[in-house]
Design a protein around this motif. Structure first.
Motif, PDB file in Angstrom:
ATOM      1  N   SER A 797      41.345 129.039  -0.290  1.00 58.57           N
ATOM      2  CA  SER A 797      40.696 127.758   0.019  1.00 58.57           C
ATOM      3  C   SER A 797      39.289 127.631  -0.543  1.00 58.57           C
ATOM      4  CB  SER A 797      40.668 127.539   1.538  1.00 58.57           C
ATOM      5  OG  SER A 797      39.732 128.411   2.132  1.00 58.57           O
ATOM      6  N   LYS A 877      44.641 118.827  -6.203  1.00 61.12           N
ATOM      7  CA  LYS A 877      45.737 117.902  -5.925  1.00 61.12           C
ATOM      8  C   LYS A 877      45.772 116.808  -6.971  1.00 61.12           C
ATOM      9  CE  LYS A 877      44.654 117.401  -1.459  1.00 61.12           C
ATOM     10  NZ  LYS A 877      44.616 116.787  -0.136  1.00 61.12           N
ATOM     11  N   ASN A 878      44.712 116.748  -7.750  1.00 66.39           N
ATOM     12  CA  ASN A 878      44.544 115.644  -8.683  1.00 66.39           C
ATOM     13  C   ASN A 878      44.842 116.096 -10.104  1.00 66.39           C
ATOM     14  OD1 ASN A 878      43.705 113.517 -10.205  1.00 66.39           O
ATOM     15  ND2 ASN A 878      41.628 113.413  -9.342  1.00 66.39           N
ATOM     16  N   LEU A 879      45.908 115.573 -10.667  1.00 71.16           N
ATOM     17  CA  LEU A 879      46.296 115.923 -12.027  1.00 71.16           C
ATOM     18  C   LEU A 879      45.160 115.686 -13.018  1.00 71.16           C
ATOM     19  CD1 LEU A 879      48.399 116.586 -14.264  1.00 71.16           C
ATOM     20  CD2 LEU A 879      49.118 114.209 -14.164  1.00 71.16           C
ATOM     21  N   LEU A 880      44.354 114.663 -12.757  1.00 71.09           N
ATOM     22  CA  LEU A 880      43.289 114.347 -13.706  1.00 71.09           C
ATOM     23  C   LEU A 880      42.302 115.502 -13.843  1.00 71.09           C
ATOM     24  CD1 LEU A 880      42.497 110.608 -12.914  1.00 71.09           C
ATOM     25  CD2 LEU A 880      44.463 111.603 -14.061  1.00 71.09           C
ATOM     26  N   ASP A 881      42.094 116.248 -12.773  1.00 70.58           N
ATOM     27  CA  ASP A 881      41.210 117.422 -12.851  1.00 70.58           C
ATOM     28  C   ASP A 881      41.786 118.442 -13.825  1.00 70.58           C
ATOM     29  OD1 ASP A 881      39.256 116.577 -11.050  1.00 70.58           O
ATOM     30  OD2 ASP A 881      40.391 117.322  -9.322  1.00 70.58           O
ATOM     31  N   ILE A 883      43.890 117.838 -16.269  1.00 72.19           N
ATOM     32  CA  ILE A 883      43.856 117.282 -17.628  1.00 72.19           C
ATOM     33  C   ILE A 883      42.459 117.423 -18.228  1.00 72.19           C
ATOM     34  CG2 ILE A 883      43.981 115.117 -18.931  1.00 72.19           C
ATOM     35  CD1 ILE A 883      46.324 114.284 -17.225  1.00 72.19           C
ATOM     36  N   ARG A 884      41.448 117.056 -17.444  1.00 74.75           N
ATOM     37  CA  ARG A 884      40.074 117.116 -17.957  1.00 74.75           C
ATOM     38  C   ARG A 884      39.656 118.540 -18.293  1.00 74.75           C
ATOM     39  NH1 ARG A 884      38.754 112.796 -14.392  1.00 74.75           N
ATOM     40  NH2 ARG A 884      39.005 114.310 -12.727  1.00 74.75           N
ATOM     41  N   THR A 918      52.240 104.998 -17.681  1.00 75.18           N
ATOM     42  CA  THR A 918      51.406 106.008 -17.037  1.00 75.18           C
ATOM     43  C   THR A 918      51.340 107.281 -17.872  1.00 75.18           C
ATOM     44  OG1 THR A 918      52.105 105.109 -14.915  1.00 75.18           O
ATOM     45  CG2 THR A 918      51.042 107.249 -14.879  1.00 75.18           C
ATOM     46  N   SER A 921      49.079 106.785 -20.676  1.00 67.93           N
ATOM     47  CA  SER A 921      47.664 106.825 -20.295  1.00 67.93           C
ATOM     48  C   SER A 921      47.166 108.260 -20.156  1.00 67.93           C
ATOM     49  CB  SER A 921      47.433 106.108 -18.966  1.00 67.93           C
ATOM     50  OG  SER A 921      47.970 104.824 -19.005  1.00 67.93           O
ATOM     51  N   TYR A 922      47.979 109.106 -19.557  1.00 70.93           N
ATOM     52  CA  TYR A 922      47.580 110.512 -19.418  1.00 70.93           C
ATOM     53  C   TYR A 922      47.337 111.143 -20.793  1.00 70.93           C
ATOM     54  CZ  TYR A 922      49.317 110.618 -14.552  1.00 70.93           C
ATOM     55  OH  TYR A 922      49.538 110.396 -13.219  1.00 70.93           O
ATOM     56  N   THR A 925      44.383 109.645 -22.837  1.00 65.74           N
ATOM     57  CA  THR A 925      43.075 110.046 -22.328  1.00 65.74           C
ATOM     58  C   THR A 925      42.822 111.522 -22.606  1.00 65.74           C
ATOM     59  OG1 THR A 925      43.440 108.442 -20.567  1.00 65.74           O
ATOM     60  CG2 THR A 925      41.563 109.922 -20.324  1.00 65.74           C
ATOM     61  N   TYR A 985      53.226 116.177 -10.068  1.00 64.37           N
ATOM     62  CA  TYR A 985      52.453 114.967  -9.881  1.00 64.37           C
ATOM     63  C   TYR A 985      53.369 113.804 -10.129  1.00 64.37           C
ATOM     64  CZ  TYR A 985      48.723 118.330 -10.328  1.00 64.37           C
ATOM     65  OH  TYR A 985      47.912 119.405 -10.156  1.00 64.37           O
ATOM     66  N   ARG A 986      53.213 112.805  -9.310  1.00 66.22           N
ATOM     67  CA  ARG A 986      54.172 111.724  -9.478  1.00 66.22           C
ATOM     68  C   ARG A 986      53.683 110.768 -10.556  1.00 66.22           C
ATOM     69  NH1 ARG A 986      54.418 107.128  -9.010  1.00 66.22           N
ATOM     70  NH2 ARG A 986      53.984 105.523  -7.476  1.00 66.22           N
TER      71      ARG A 986
ATOM     72  N   ASN B  24      43.754 109.572  -9.603  1.00 65.11           N
ATOM     73  CA  ASN B  24      45.140 109.547 -10.074  1.00 65.11           C
ATOM     74  C   ASN B  24      46.086 108.861  -9.104  1.00 65.11           C
ATOM     75  OD1 ASN B  24      47.113 110.093 -12.010  1.00 65.11           O
ATOM     76  ND2 ASN B  24      47.772 111.947 -10.936  1.00 65.11           N
ATOM     77  N   LEU B  26      48.598 105.943  -8.211  1.00 63.87           N
ATOM     78  CA  LEU B  26      49.419 105.026  -8.996  1.00 63.87           C
ATOM     79  C   LEU B  26      49.998 103.919  -8.122  1.00 63.87           C
ATOM     80  CD1 LEU B  26      51.283 107.810 -11.001  1.00 63.87           C
ATOM     81  CD2 LEU B  26      49.332 106.470 -11.760  1.00 63.87           C
ATOM     82  N   ILE B  32      46.026 103.602 -13.593  1.00 59.25           N
ATOM     83  CA  ILE B  32      45.612 104.817 -12.886  1.00 59.25           C
ATOM     84  C   ILE B  32      44.319 104.481 -12.138  1.00 59.25           C
ATOM     85  CG2 ILE B  32      44.770 107.176 -13.195  1.00 59.25           C
ATOM     86  CD1 ILE B  32      46.541 107.277 -15.745  1.00 59.25           C
ATOM     87  N   PRO B 106      38.448 130.241   7.277  1.00 59.43           N
ATOM     88  CA  PRO B 106      38.713 130.709   5.918  1.00 59.43           C
ATOM     89  C   PRO B 106      39.784 129.895   5.192  1.00 59.43           C
ATOM     90  CG  PRO B 106      39.727 132.211   7.509  1.00 59.43           C
ATOM     91  CD  PRO B 106      38.959 131.184   8.301  1.00 59.43           C
ATOM     92  N   SER B 107      40.667 129.263   5.941  1.00 55.43           N
ATOM     93  CA  SER B 107      41.804 128.620   5.275  1.00 55.43           C
ATOM     94  C   SER B 107      41.620 127.126   5.091  1.00 55.43           C
ATOM     95  CB  SER B 107      43.070 128.845   6.102  1.00 55.43           C
ATOM     96  OG  SER B 107      42.950 128.161   7.328  1.00 55.43           O
ATOM     97  N   PRO B 131      37.578 107.262 -18.307  1.00 53.53           N
ATOM     98  CA  PRO B 131      38.457 107.208 -19.489  1.00 53.53           C
ATOM     99  C   PRO B 131      39.918 106.923 -19.133  1.00 53.53           C
ATOM    100  CG  PRO B 131      37.053 109.169 -19.554  1.00 53.53           C
ATOM    101  CD  PRO B 131      36.828 108.533 -18.226  1.00 53.53           C
ATOM    102  N   PHE B 132      40.352 107.395 -17.985  1.00 47.83           N
ATOM    103  CA  PHE B 132      41.730 107.133 -17.572  1.00 47.83           C
ATOM    104  C   PHE B 132      41.928 105.657 -17.210  1.00 47.83           C
ATOM    105  CE2 PHE B 132      41.227 111.666 -16.939  1.00 47.83           C
ATOM    106  CZ  PHE B 132      42.420 112.176 -17.423  1.00 47.83           C
ATOM    107  N   ASN B 135      42.314 103.595 -20.485  1.00 49.09           N
ATOM    108  CA  ASN B 135      43.581 103.684 -21.199  1.00 49.09           C
ATOM    109  C   ASN B 135      44.773 103.155 -20.406  1.00 49.09           C
ATOM    110  OD1 ASN B 135      42.810 104.765 -23.707  1.00 49.09           O
ATOM    111  ND2 ASN B 135      42.523 106.783 -22.781  1.00 49.09           N
ATOM    112  N   SER B 136      44.567 102.917 -19.122  1.00 52.53           N
ATOM    113  CA  SER B 136      45.722 102.526 -18.307  1.00 52.53           C
ATOM    114  C   SER B 136      45.571 101.147 -17.688  1.00 52.53           C
ATOM    115  CB  SER B 136      45.918 103.546 -17.175  1.00 52.53           C
ATOM    116  OG  SER B 136      44.847 103.460 -16.250  1.00 52.53           O
TER     117      SER B 136
END
Lengths: 987, 314
Positions: A797, A877-881, A883-884, A918, A921-922, A925, A985-986, B24, B26, B32, B106-107, B131-132, B135-136
């Protein structure tokens, strides 16, 4: 004397008695050239078990000690491992190598032969064992498939053919009114449908043809020396055997095919290269049809021929054994043969490259031979090596042409007896085509496709089918397509022709599926589900820097979409600012429909990654993906881009253990400090220990690669490939010796995310925040965190991971990548080129993970690493992280490319168009931010879990592993689980 | 109460706590998007999918799935408010929200919900996603909770984003003072997602804690404005089984929308996971919610869609 030792001896005596006394068994001891004599030792590490068996002139004797000069020794970890081994079929025994329970010293062929002898006696018993294991695995899979969240039912697969129309036409598209070709679907091509069905229902079969013909020629003409006793120049020897084989192999035209010629005599054939790793299958000959993963058929005849005529000839004449003998079993090789820290593909192949197909299509073998003859005329008699190579090239080109002529005759003969007038016409046309090409220049698309295919078969007859790649087929076929089109005036004729062209390219794809690499069972775990990985590259820019997307690009994409097969491995180049959005959207649509292909590359970043080589800009712009993802300059470059798979995490484990590798239980690396005695006052000291171990592994792997490279030069130079690559003709050097215009060797470094997260955990928790001492942390790791739930929770964590958006973690990943790059680049290979560093993993992240203990990153013992350089699912949890972070790594330090996997899941409510939008866009970018490569799996874990237990419903479900595609249902359980557990990621 | 605490309280009336900035996304508008979740809502719908958004104040969340049972927190709690014997672990009456437990956990099983963030900080956080958006065709969605509860803050944030060239969408429950809204926030919005939950006022009061007359009037006003060329407004209905997703309620809403000339509507599928989130915050309700915790199956969905004949479901 202990019980195990006595039992082993009793069994060996029993075996010896049977083989010495029963004639029907004794005959197995004999090869076509006489008795096969060898001696093999069996012992445990502490010698509690010790015995040897000698096979000599038809007699088998057992000894209580291992004699001097023994050929190979099987060394078991302990008596328990020996007892276990007695209850395993031979393929499972080989798996002991990956579990630290067994190592082999000495020649690798003899243990395989010994295994074969065992299986001859115990075949039926082994079959029963195999069945039981398979049933056990089925049960495990049932249980695995029940895990995971319940949720709404998985979204149904989207339409299996393209639904969108192209919003615009690219400049290079001259003839297609809708470049997306949305009007076509597989049902318009019954021929392809039929081939596809065969592809999924035919069990591959081992084909001995190539091995047998080559061996026959060598036996007659000598391998080391000619009949007259003079040493053979290796190039000329290979060329002689090659020409003989090409002239005598069966010319086969598959029923209903528009492309003539086959890689083997089987519908789907497994090609054997006994000069490479062929003898690795010896021990499994009896069991291979019934093994769990990727079983092959094998006829009794093939078994006999391989055992009697082929394999005995090659026990010493292969890359691995040549190195062992030449360099006296060097340390770098002994490390390799433990399979835990690096794997040298060089022991199998040197084929990751791309031949100059456009030139072959343009001038034909005749044109080449003319060029070579002129070169010979210019070359002084004193340059004997060069003249020899040039002569060898001619022999090979003649062999290739001879095969085509045989195909032509075959087509004509079949046309004679063909009653269907349409098929008769096709066969007559094939007879004409194969008579003309590849000997002469191509003029039409059907000639070009057939010439390319025959050339492709020819290359695979010379060189192992492991990553040899096709290159920019859209660019190279386009002129022939355009020439054909220009002749057609009516719109109707043109539309008919376009349909025909799609079908022709489809036939070409399906031809590429007619062969598989030989995978001994251990390979199913090392490289599970991988086919030959024949990469095709589409789009990008021309050597002049212009938009290269053309009609053929879209035609190939249509075929990719409709067939949705794992191999050819389709890679698409996208050059931001030059290629169109319409093209990128289409790439995404095809990816969505096929679920896994094409793999997407950013032209600008890939080219900038190769800057330090100062390649000619025109050649650089002509790069193609090779094998998985790696860049090779088409037709001019031997970059053996997959010479090795490097387990970077092993270096970390060795740093944690003062040079000892835990699974191997071998203090092989330098002493870099013992954690228990208080080493490493600062993080930098710890980091240096890691890099010193890493450097040690790199140095050794490079040393072995260079030795194996020399082995290729002696055992199997490739004069045909040398003719079809720019350079050797002038330099007078075979490509295996550095003849190509450009030379390099490429590594794949595995575990970047695992390493980064582990280093971050140590830095944060031990040194920055002082939450735990390093010795305490080490204890937790050694205990696989059992008894340390708090620390494990803290690691999971609180540690900023690669892919989380943490600047510090990103910098750490960049630091490790730079180290790998610099350390490799500092080395020169045996061909005078440099080493490159890539960050993709085929499927080795799974097996290397299986062989690795718990890590500071919180990853538990035996779990797979992340694929390629994909961030760990827990990172964000964020795909954009993700990707970046991946996009921000410096391409200069990843000059053998990367594999960045993203698992995206369509939602039931999303339209096809929205999903494409979508994904587009991924990618756009990601490329805009400088990302090199990305590959998307569009499938949910729910579907994968279902496929695990209902493989019959998902035979065509392709998934990207790391760089290559595989059918999910053919993968081993560990790999299936790795795919299921990837972050999703959806879309 | 001393001065500093007092000013903190005063300030918190205008300045919201943000409980998540989620990239992100949708499902919260075109393209996005990055969603900024405001903490605090004038309604209190029993099925609320973001129960952590209801109260304006910081809260303590306990996720038992993450908990490794080390009890470090029990020792750290000055109020003795943590007790394994309790079903929700946290004694909410005793807890003073000092959050010492979350600091040592801790968790991350114990965590604080709600962070004070300035407009600058939020914009900085969003910057990396721009940027996302480009483009979207995406942008930022203000959601919650209820952003209009913090009209001044929301308008400053929206204005800043707008200036940066980022499109701003508001998700709202519709319970706000329309004049203030039109003056302060409306000019900065590119789109409005407007929730309409229950048409019957009494039911609305019972299940959402407030009457719905203001909401319906606000919607009608904004929609007329949209038809005159104003900011696009999309009505959305959460489909909660046996609650909003009844034939009677949905038909009434459909009639109401048709009369206003509404062309498009969003239907929000129920996600039963909301109940687990409630438990993490130690929330309970007297209202029977059992049947509200179900997925709506495909067949039922088809029937629901048919009730909105004439309106496009997006």
């Amino acid at each position: 004397m202990n019980f195990t030792n006595i039992l082993v001896k009793i069994l060996l005596h029993l075996m010896a008695a049977i083989y010495s006394r029963i004639p029907s068994k004794r005959q197995y001891l004999k090869s076509a050239d006489g008795w096969t004599n060898f001696c093999i030792g069996i012992r445990t590490e502490n010698r509690s078990v010790m015995a040897a068996v000698r096979f000599n002139d038809g007699r088998v004797s057992v000894m209580g000690s291992i004699p001097e000069g023994v050929d190979s020794v099987l060394i078991f970890r302990d008596g328990k491992a020996v007892m276990e081994a007695l209850n395993l079929p031979p393929n499972e025994l080989v798996m002991f190598l990956t579990k630290g329970k067994l190592r082999i010293e000495g020649n690798f062929a003899y243990p395989n032969l010994f295994n074969y002898y065992v299986s001859v006696l115990l075949y039926k018993k082994h079959l029963g064992m195999q069945k039981k294991l398979i049933e056990e695995h089925e049960r495990q899979k049932q249980a695995d498939s029940m895990k995971g969240d319940s949720g709404p039912a998985p979204a149904e697969k989207s339409a299996r053919h393209g639904a969108l129309r192209a919003p615009a036409r690219d400049r290079g598209v001259k003839y297609l009114s809708d470049p997306y070709l949305s009007g076509y679907s597989l049902s318009d091509f019954p021929r392809l449908k039929e081939f596809l069905d065969q592809h999924f229902t035919t069990k591959p079969e081992i084909c001995p043809e190539r091995a047998l013909l080559m061996t026959r020629w060598f036996k007659e003409n000598g391998f080391e020396k000619r009949a007259d006793g003079t040493p053979w120049p290796p190039e000329l020897r290979q060329a002689g055997a090659y020409k003989y084989m090409m002239e005598h192999r069966r010319p086969i035209i598959r029923k209903g095919d528009l492309v003539a010629g086959t890689s083997t005599t089987k519908d789907i054939g497994v090609i054997l290269y006994p000069d490479a790793h062929g003898t690795m299958i010896w021990g499994e000959l009896n069991n291979v049809p019934d093994r769990e993963l990727n079983p092959y058929n094998i006829s009794g005849d093939t078994k006999r021929v391989l055992h009697r005529d082929v394999f005995p000839y090659w026990t010493h004449r292969n890359f691995r054994e040549w190195v062992r003998e030449e360099y006296d079993n060097p340390l770098c090789q002994r490390i390799d043969e433990r399979f835990a820290v690096y794997f040298l593909w060089k022991s199998v192949a040197l084929s990751h490259t791309i031949a100059d197909f456009p030139k072959l299509l343009r001038i034909g073998t005749k044109g080449y031979i003319g060029e070579i003859r002129r070169e010979i005329a210019k070359t002084s008699a004193s340059k004997r090596d060069k003249r020899t190579l040039l002569e060898a090239m001619i022999l090979c080109l003649e062999g290739l042409a001879a095969y085509a002529k045989n195909l032509s005759k075959q087509a004509a003969a079949e046309a004679q007896s063909e009653t269907d007038p349409v098929r008769k016409g096709e066969l007559l046309r094939l007879a004409v085509i194969c008579d003309r090409v590849p000997e002469g220049p191509c003029e039409t698309l059907d000639e070009a496709v057939n010439a390319a295919w025959i050339g492709w078969v020819g290359l695979h007859m010379e060189n192992t089918n492991a990553g040899l790649s096709l290159g920019r087929m859209d660019q190279w076929f386009q002129p022939y397509f355009a020439a054909d089109m220009a002749k057609l005036k009516s719109a109707k004729k043109r539309e008919e022709y376009i349909k025909k062209a799609i079908e022709l390219v489809g036939c070409f794809y399906m031809r590429c599926t007619d062969h598989l690499p030989l995978v001994p069972d251990i390979g199913n775990y090392l490289f599970g589900g991988s086919s030959s990985d024949q990469a095709i590259t589409l789009g990008g820019i021309t050597p002049e820097g212009k938009d290269a997307v053309c009609d053929m690009t879209y035609l190939f994409l249509k075929v990719t979409e409709m067939l949705s097969i794992r191999d050819p491995n389709v890679n698409a180049r996208f050059c931001p600012g030059v290629n169109s959005d319409a093209y990128l959207r289409r790439l995404c649509e095809v990816n969505l429909i096929t679920t896994a292909t094409p793999s997407l590359h950013n032209d600008k970043s890939v080219m900038s990654s190769l800057k330090e080589f100062a390649y000619d800009i025109k050649d650089l712009r002509n790069w193609s993906a090779t094998g998985c993802v790696e860049p090779t300059l088409s037709g001019k470059h031997i970059g053996h881009t997959n010479c090795m798979m490097m387990n970077m995490v092993a270096a970390l484990e060795m740093a944690l253990n003062n040079g000892r590798h835990p699974l191997m239980n071998w203090k092989v690396g330098p002493e870099t400090g013992a954690i228990e005695s208080g080493s490493f006052r600062t993080f930098e000291e710890f980091y240096r220990a890691f890099t010193r171990q890493f450097q040690f592994l790199i140095d050794n792997s490079v040393e072995l690669n260079n030795m194996l490279g020399k082995a290729h030069g002696y055992i199997r130079p490739t004069p045909l490939l040398s003719a079809l690559i720019d350079g050797p003709m002038k330099k007078g050097l075979d490509v295996t010796r550095g003849g190509a215009k450009y030379n390099s060797s490429g590594s794949a470094c595995i575990g970047l995310a695992d390493i980064t997260d582990s280093l971050m955990a140590v830095k944060k928790l031990v040194y920055d925040e002082k939450q735990v001492s390093l010795p305490e942390f080490k204890k937790a790791i050694d205990a696989n965190y059992q008894g340390y739930p708090e620390l494990h929770a803290l690691v999971m964590s609180r540690v900023p991971r690669f892919g989380s958006g943490s600047e510090e973690a990103l910098a750490m990943a960049g630091r490790v990548a730079k180290f790998a790059h610099d350390a490799y680049y500092a080395h020169k290979n045996y061909r005078g080129g440099r080493y490159t560093a890539g960050f993709w993993s085929m499927s080795n992240h799974v097996i290397f993970g299986n062989m690795t203990g718990a890590l500071p990153s919180g990853r538990l013992t035996g779990k797979a690493f992340t694929p390629g350089l994909t961030p760990e699912p827990n990172a964000s949890k964020n795909l954009l992280d993700n990707i970046r972070d991946v996009a921000r790594l410096n391409p200069r330090h990843m000059n053998n490319n990367i594999a960045f996997n993203v698992k995206v899941v369509p939602s039931a409510s999303d339209t096809h168009e929205k999903m494409v939008d979508t994904m587009h866009s991924y990618v756009k970018t990601y490329f805009g931010l400088g990302g090199m490569q990305m590959q998307m799996n569009v499938v949910s874990s729910a579907v994968l879990r279902d496929a695990m237990v209902h493989p019959e419903l998902y035979r065509n479900l392709i998934v990207r592993i790391s760089g290559y595609n595989a059918y999910f249902v053919t993968l081993n359980r560990e790999m299936q689980i790795e795919l299921i557990e990837r972050a999703e990621y959806r879309v | 109460m001393n001065r500093t605490v007092k000013s903190e309280v005063n300030q918190s009336k205008n300045e919201p706590l943000i409980f998540e900035i989620k990239g992100n996304s949708l499902d919260d508008g075109p393209g996005i998007r990055t969603v900024v979740f405001f903490k605090g809502c004038p309604l209190s719908c029993v099925w609320c999918h973001n129960p952590e958004s209801k109260r304006r104040e910081r809260e303590l969340s306990y996720d038992k799935k993450k908990c490794v049972g080390c009890d470090t927190c029990v020792g750290a709690c000055p109020e003795k408010a943590l007790d394994r014997g309790l079903p929700g672990f946290v004694n909410r009456e005793r807890c003073s929200l000092c959050l010492k437990c979350a600091e040592v956990c801790p968790s991350g099983a114990l965590s604080a919900v709600g962070n004070r963030m300035s407009v600058d900080e939020i914009v900085r956080e969003i910057e990396k996603d721009v940027p996302f958006f480009e483009n979207s065709g995406g942008g930022v969605t203000l959601s919650g909770g209820e952003p209009t509860l913090f009209m001044d803050f929301a308008s400053r944030l929206a204005a800043r984003l707008k200036k940066r060239g980022v499109s701003v969408l508001l998700e709202t429950c519709g319970f706000f003072n329309c004049d203030t809204f039109m003056k302060m926030l409306y000019p900065h919005l590119d789109m409005i997602y407007f929730d309409i939950k229950l048409f019957d006022g009494a039911e609305h009061l019972r299940l959402c804690g407030r009457p719905n007359d203001v909401i319906l009037a606000n919607f009608a006003k904004l929609y007329r404005k949209y038809r005159q060329g104003g900011t696009e407004v999309l009505p959305r209905v959460p489909l909660i089984p046996d609650c909003t997703a009844t034939e009677e309620n949905l038909s009434a809403i459909a009639d109401f929308l048709r009369k206003l000339g509404v062309k498009k509507i969003g239907l929000l599928q129920n996600n039963p996971l909301w109940f687990e989130k409630n438990e993490m915050l130690g929330r309970s309700t007297d209202i029977e919610t059992g049947s509200m915790r179900a997925w709506i199956d495909r067949e039922k969905m088809e029937r629901i869609r048919s009730l909105f004949k004439g309106i496009e479901i997006v």
